[in-house]
Design a protein around this motif. Structure first.
Motif, PDB file in Angstrom:
ATOM      1  N   GLU A   4       0.822  -1.205   0.000  1.00  0.00           N
ATOM      2  CA  GLU A   4       0.000   0.000   0.000  1.00  0.00           C
ATOM      3  C   GLU A   4       0.862   1.264   0.000  1.00  0.00           C
ATOM      4  O   GLU A   4       1.877   1.340   0.683  1.00  0.00           O
ATOM      5  CB  GLU A   4      -0.905   0.001   1.237  1.00  0.00           C
ATOM      6  N   VAL A   5       0.417   2.253  -0.777  1.00  0.00           N
ATOM      7  CA  VAL A   5       1.049   3.577  -0.798  1.00  0.00           C
ATOM      8  C   VAL A   5       0.439   4.366   0.351  1.00  0.00           C
ATOM      9  O   VAL A   5      -0.780   4.445   0.484  1.00  0.00           O
ATOM     10  CB  VAL A   5       0.787   4.292  -2.147  1.00  0.00           C
ATOM     11  N   HIS A   6       1.273   4.952   1.202  1.00  0.00           N
ATOM     12  CA  HIS A   6       0.787   5.599   2.413  1.00  0.00           C
ATOM     13  C   HIS A   6       0.537   7.093   2.214  1.00  0.00           C
ATOM     14  O   HIS A   6       1.190   7.937   2.827  1.00  0.00           O
ATOM     15  CB  HIS A   6       1.755   5.358   3.576  1.00  0.00           C
ATOM     16  N   ILE A   7      -0.420   7.398   1.346  1.00  0.00           N
ATOM     17  CA  ILE A   7      -0.941   8.760   1.227  1.00  0.00           C
ATOM     18  C   ILE A   7      -2.454   8.631   1.379  1.00  0.00           C
ATOM     19  O   ILE A   7      -3.064   7.712   0.854  1.00  0.00           O
ATOM     20  CB  ILE A   7      -0.544   9.460  -0.094  1.00  0.00           C
ATOM     21  N   THR A   8      -3.052   9.533   2.148  1.00  0.00           N
ATOM     22  CA  THR A   8      -4.455   9.387   2.512  1.00  0.00           C
ATOM     23  C   THR A   8      -5.312  10.402   1.788  1.00  0.00           C
ATOM     24  O   THR A   8      -4.986  11.589   1.729  1.00  0.00           O
ATOM     25  CB  THR A   8      -4.625   9.578   4.034  1.00  0.00           C
TER      26      THR A   8
END
Length: 176
Positions: A93-97
């Motif tokens: 997962e890419v950790h930008i919300t």
């Protein structure tokens, strides 16, 4: 500014010393400035950088390239069922919300030049930017000669993507 020198006096000596110092400083800077603007040799095109900015009605993300930009593929996931972005090669997962996500995949683009030197200088990790409509950006990878770039989006009305030349770039406008 008006400079007056007295022949044979202290003012003339100071003026000559200042001129020599400025000449040596500017001569020393010229090669570095030229080296910084050298475009790498890429086959066919390399990603160089990205930048973001907020405007009155939209947020802008710009991807800079060394040469012509091939056609790109864009996927926008919108709504409460949007799943987070994942890195193409690993599936992590890419950790930008955000409340929705957008990925841009561009085939035929690399992040290394023909000599194997890296051309991409921006962050390679997840980057929260906190703009009104663009909440985060991530370079998601260079896999099998294509790059993927991801955006975490907040509330937005529409997205406009343009490919521009001189210099080559992709402009993503996310309207509030």
């Amino acid at each position: 500014m008006k400079l007056t020198a007295r022949v044979g006096g202290r003012s003339a000596a100071l003026l000559l010393a200042a001129t020599a110092a400025l000449t040596s400083v500017s001569a020393g800077l010229a090669p570095a400035a030229q080296a910084a603007t050298t475009t790498p040799v890429c086959d066919p095109t390399c990603l160089l950088d990205y930048r973001t900015g907020a405007h009155t009605d939209y947020d802008r993300v710009v991807l800079d390239f060394s040469g012509p930009v091939p056609p790109l593929n864009t996927i926008v996931q919108n709504g409460p069922d949007s799943s987070p972005l994942t890195y193409p090669a690993s599936g992590n997962e890419v950790h930008i919300t955000g409340s929705s996500y957008m990925s841009v995949t561009i085939p035929g683009v690399s992040i290394v030049d023909t000599k194997g030197a890296g051309t991409y200088v921006s962050p390679t990790l997840d980057n929260a930017v906190g703009l009104p409509s663009v909440k985060g950006c991530a370079f998601m990878g260079n896999f099998e000669n294509e790059i993927t770039f991801g955006l975490a989006l907040g509330t937005f009305s529409s997205v406009k993507i343009s490919t521009l030349t001189s210099p080559s770039r992709v402009v993503i406008d996310v309207y509030h």
